[in-house]
Enzyme design. Sequence first.
Site, mmCIF file in Angstrom:
data_model
loop_
_atom_site.group_PDB
_atom_site.id
_atom_site.type_symbol
_atom_site.label_atom_id
_atom_site.label_comp_id
_atom_site.label_asym_id
_atom_site.label_seq_id
_atom_site.Cartn_x
_atom_site.Cartn_y
_atom_site.Cartn_z
ATOM 1 N N HIS A 88 -21.402 112.210 41.666
ATOM 2 C CA HIS A 88 -20.316 112.714 40.828
ATOM 3 C C HIS A 88 -20.930 113.640 39.774
ATOM 4 O O HIS A 88 -22.054 113.407 39.322
ATOM 5 C CB HIS A 88 -19.578 111.542 40.163
ATOM 6 C CG HIS A 88 -18.345 111.981 39.432
ATOM 7 N ND1 HIS A 88 -18.409 112.538 38.178
ATOM 8 C CD2 HIS A 88 -17.045 111.974 39.788
ATOM 9 C CE1 HIS A 88 -17.180 112.853 37.795
ATOM 10 N NE2 HIS A 88 -16.331 112.521 38.757
ATOM 11 N N GLU A 160 -15.511 118.853 44.222
ATOM 12 C CA GLU A 160 -14.964 118.720 42.872
ATOM 13 C C GLU A 160 -15.527 119.828 41.976
ATOM 14 O O GLU A 160 -16.629 119.683 41.428
ATOM 15 C CB GLU A 160 -15.369 117.368 42.278
ATOM 16 C CG GLU A 160 -14.849 116.184 43.060
ATOM 17 C CD GLU A 160 -14.714 114.981 42.135
ATOM 18 O OE1 GLU A 160 -13.580 114.545 41.938
ATOM 19 O OE2 GLU A 160 -15.729 114.526 41.601
HETATM 20 P P1 PGA Z 1 -9.815 114.017 37.239
HETATM 21 O O1 PGA Z 1 -11.241 113.399 37.628
HETATM 22 O O2 PGA Z 1 -8.859 113.713 38.375
HETATM 23 O O3 PGA Z 1 -9.453 113.301 35.962
HETATM 24 O O4 PGA Z 1 -10.016 115.467 37.044
HETATM 25 C C1 PGA Z 1 -11.787 113.595 38.880
HETATM 26 C C2 PGA Z 1 -13.096 112.895 38.942
HETATM 27 O O5 PGA Z 1 -13.545 112.333 37.925
HETATM 28 O O6 PGA Z 1 -13.727 112.884 39.984
#
Ligand code: PGA
Length: 242
Positions: A88, A160
């Site tokens: 992450h 992401e």
């Molecule tokens: P979010 O977080 O949906 O709050 O943008 C995504 C994540 O932490 O992977």
Amino acid sequence: MNTHWNEALTLVAELAHAEGEGNWKDADVAIFPPSLYTRHVFEFIQHAKSGIAVGVQNCASTENGAYTGELSASMLREVGVNAVLIGHSERREYFQESNETLLAKTKLALGAQLTPYFCCGEQLQDRKSEQHKRVVTQQLSTTVLTLSRGDMLKTVIAYEPVWAIGTGETASPEQAQEMHALIRQLIAEAFDQEVAAAVRILYGGSMKPDNANALLSQPDVDGGLIGGASLKAADFSAIIRA
Ligand code: PGA
């Protein structure tokens, strides 16, 4: 590091209730509570006869031994954990996790029968300088794309964009699709079309009930990795329905 004990269990109870109402039965759902709560969350889910899988947000990059404070993939597996987030952006940024470390974690997770949810994504400056494709290609080619074919098939990828995580700013459906198509193409080149078609690629970054449909209807977006919106059962359920 969100939710304390009671909040976590209340959230799981509300989700199991929403699941029981039957309106998201076709979706595969996993939740990733703080590691400390996984055993109780897992027991609750078993008791509720829920199909929700339980993951954790991190695991150690070594198998066992003198690594004070760490939790190994095999320890997590023993308490009912099915999946683990690897890489992450907060782990990469605040804990200096390198691609090499993340590959080691991925292999240990697979060895312990945990599904790795391998996260990749570019920073805002990478996007502004049009380096986003290069950055994500590098993150994947030094890690999951070096796995065996069988292990790649067991791995989930989450794209992401760091600028969209927790910021309220979402990638447009077109931006998400472009990156997901790139990732699928990289998998096809490293393995073959069959693997590329089978691997699930999730989008994460400010996915909410009101933008989930548009993102999830993109051909290469197979699901979502939900942060903030997962802390409210109603919002998370709405996204699952989408
Ligand atoms: P979010 O977080 O949906 O709050 O943008 C995504 C994540 O932490 O992977």
